[in-house]
Scaffold this motif. Sequence first.
Motif, mmCIF file in Angstrom:
data_model
loop_
_atom_site.group_PDB
_atom_site.id
_atom_site.type_symbol
_atom_site.label_atom_id
_atom_site.label_comp_id
_atom_site.label_asym_id
_atom_site.label_seq_id
_atom_site.Cartn_x
_atom_site.Cartn_y
_atom_site.Cartn_z
ATOM 1 N N THR A 16 -3.656 10.392 -2.673
ATOM 2 C CA THR A 16 -4.805 9.748 -2.050
ATOM 3 C C THR A 16 -5.989 10.706 -1.979
ATOM 4 O O THR A 16 -5.828 11.921 -2.067
ATOM 5 C CB THR A 16 -4.439 9.285 -0.626
ATOM 6 N N GLU A 17 -7.179 10.136 -1.816
ATOM 7 C CA GLU A 17 -8.397 10.946 -1.872
ATOM 8 C C GLU A 17 -8.422 12.025 -0.796
ATOM 9 O O GLU A 17 -8.880 13.144 -1.040
ATOM 10 C CB GLU A 17 -9.621 10.037 -1.738
ATOM 11 N N THR A 48 -0.928 6.610 -6.445
ATOM 12 C CA THR A 48 -0.527 5.953 -5.203
ATOM 13 C C THR A 48 -1.413 4.735 -5.001
ATOM 14 O O THR A 48 -2.635 4.822 -5.184
ATOM 15 C CB THR A 48 -0.673 6.908 -4.006
ATOM 16 N N THR A 49 -0.834 3.602 -4.635
ATOM 17 C CA THR A 49 -1.636 2.397 -4.446
ATOM 18 C C THR A 49 -2.506 2.501 -3.196
ATOM 19 O O THR A 49 -2.147 3.149 -2.211
ATOM 20 C CB THR A 49 -0.756 1.147 -4.319
ATOM 21 N N ASP A 50 -3.664 1.833 -3.248
ATOM 22 C CA ASP A 50 -4.565 1.800 -2.094
ATOM 23 C C ASP A 50 -4.194 0.643 -1.176
ATOM 24 O O ASP A 50 -3.130 0.013 -1.328
ATOM 25 C CB ASP A 50 -6.026 1.721 -2.558
ATOM 26 N N SER A 51 -5.074 0.326 -0.224
ATOM 27 C CA SER A 51 -4.770 -0.714 0.766
ATOM 28 C C SER A 51 -4.657 -2.100 0.145
ATOM 29 O O SER A 51 -4.082 -3.014 0.740
ATOM 30 C CB SER A 51 -5.852 -0.729 1.856
ATOM 31 N N PHE A 100 -3.758 0.470 -8.297
ATOM 32 C CA PHE A 100 -3.541 1.843 -8.758
ATOM 33 C C PHE A 100 -4.195 2.041 -10.112
ATOM 34 O O PHE A 100 -4.473 1.082 -10.846
ATOM 35 C CB PHE A 100 -2.039 2.153 -8.870
ATOM 36 N N ARG A 120 0.830 -1.201 0.000
ATOM 37 C CA ARG A 120 0.000 0.000 0.000
ATOM 38 C C ARG A 120 0.872 1.260 0.000
ATOM 39 O O ARG A 120 2.036 1.231 0.389
ATOM 40 C CB ARG A 120 -0.931 0.017 1.217
ATOM 41 N N LEU A 121 0.299 2.349 -0.451
ATOM 42 C CA LEU A 121 0.944 3.660 -0.469
ATOM 43 C C LEU A 121 2.269 3.640 -1.228
ATOM 44 O O LEU A 121 3.229 4.317 -0.862
ATOM 45 C CB LEU A 121 1.139 4.192 0.957
#
Length: 289
Positions: free
Chosen positions: A217-218, A46-49, A53, A32-33
Motif C-alpha cells: 500500500t502507498e 495489494t487490493t485497495d478499498s 489491483f 480489500r487488502l
Amino acid sequence: MKNLLFFLLLTSVSVSAQISGKVVNQENNPIRLTNIWVQDGSDGATTDSLGMFCIQTALAKDTLVFNASGYKILKEVAEKTENIVLEAYEIPQPELVVLPEKFLQHTIGDAHYENMYFQPGNVPYMYGRFFANTDEIKEVQYVDRVIVYTKSAVADATIKIRLMRMNEYGCPSDDLLVEPIIEHVKRGNKKNVIRVLQHNVKLPKDGIFVAVEWLMTENNQFRPANFVKNENLFEDYRYQPDVMNNKVEKTSSFRYMYGEWFPNDQFQPRNPNAPREIVDPAIGLILSN
C-alpha cells in the motif's frame, strides 16, 4: 537524447506489461487488502478499498496467486484476472466466552528486541511462527494479545496479522478469523501489542500459526528501487516495516512466497560466507483463560 529514449522505452515496456483487475467475493463485494503474488516471485500487489489491483510488471502468461483471509486460494493466468471471484471457506464461529472469576495470563514465544531484521522488498510476503498447544498452557487457551517487534522507516505503516491452523503437513493452513487483523506500526523500533481477545480465538489442539503479512500500500512505500525482469528494467518501491528476528535453537517458522509456504530453516544468508543463524520472527503471544 539517449536518456530520453531510454525513458520512453522503459515507459512503453511498463505499460504494455501491467496487469490490472478487481477481486470480489461471491456476493460481488470487493475484498480489500488482498495480496496478489506473481508466482515466479518477481512482483505483486495489494487490493485497495474497491478491490482493485495493478501489477506493473506482470506478463499475460504469468500465473497470479490470490490469497485473502477466509477465502480459498486461487491461481489464475494473468490475462484472465480482470474480474476475480474468491470463494469463502467455512470458519466455525467461536463460542461465546464467559469470563472466569479468576483471570489468568501467560506469555509464550520469548519475542524481544534484537538487532536482526527481515523485510521482503517489493513483493507481498507472509512470515509465520508456530506455537504448540502444550500442557504448560492448558489453563490459558484463548489468544489475548499478539506481540510483534518491528522497525519502520515510515511514519505510519500497516501490517496484516493472520491466525491460522496447521495442516496435515505441518504448514500454515486455513484462517481462524474471517476478517484479518489490521495493525498500524509507527516509525522506529517498536514493540506492538495487538489486542485480539474480543475475537474469541481458542487455540486449536494442534497449535496455532501467527503470521505477519506485508501490504503493498502507498503508506508502506519507503524507497524507490530498480529491478530487472526479462531483461527489462523497472522501478518499484521497497515496503515497510521490517520485522525483527530472534535467534533460536530450532526454528518453528514458515515463509509464504511463490504462492506456497516454505520452512524458514531452508533459507541461507545472502552472504554465503556469513555464519548461518537459526531465527524466528519476533512474534509472541499472550494467552488468557
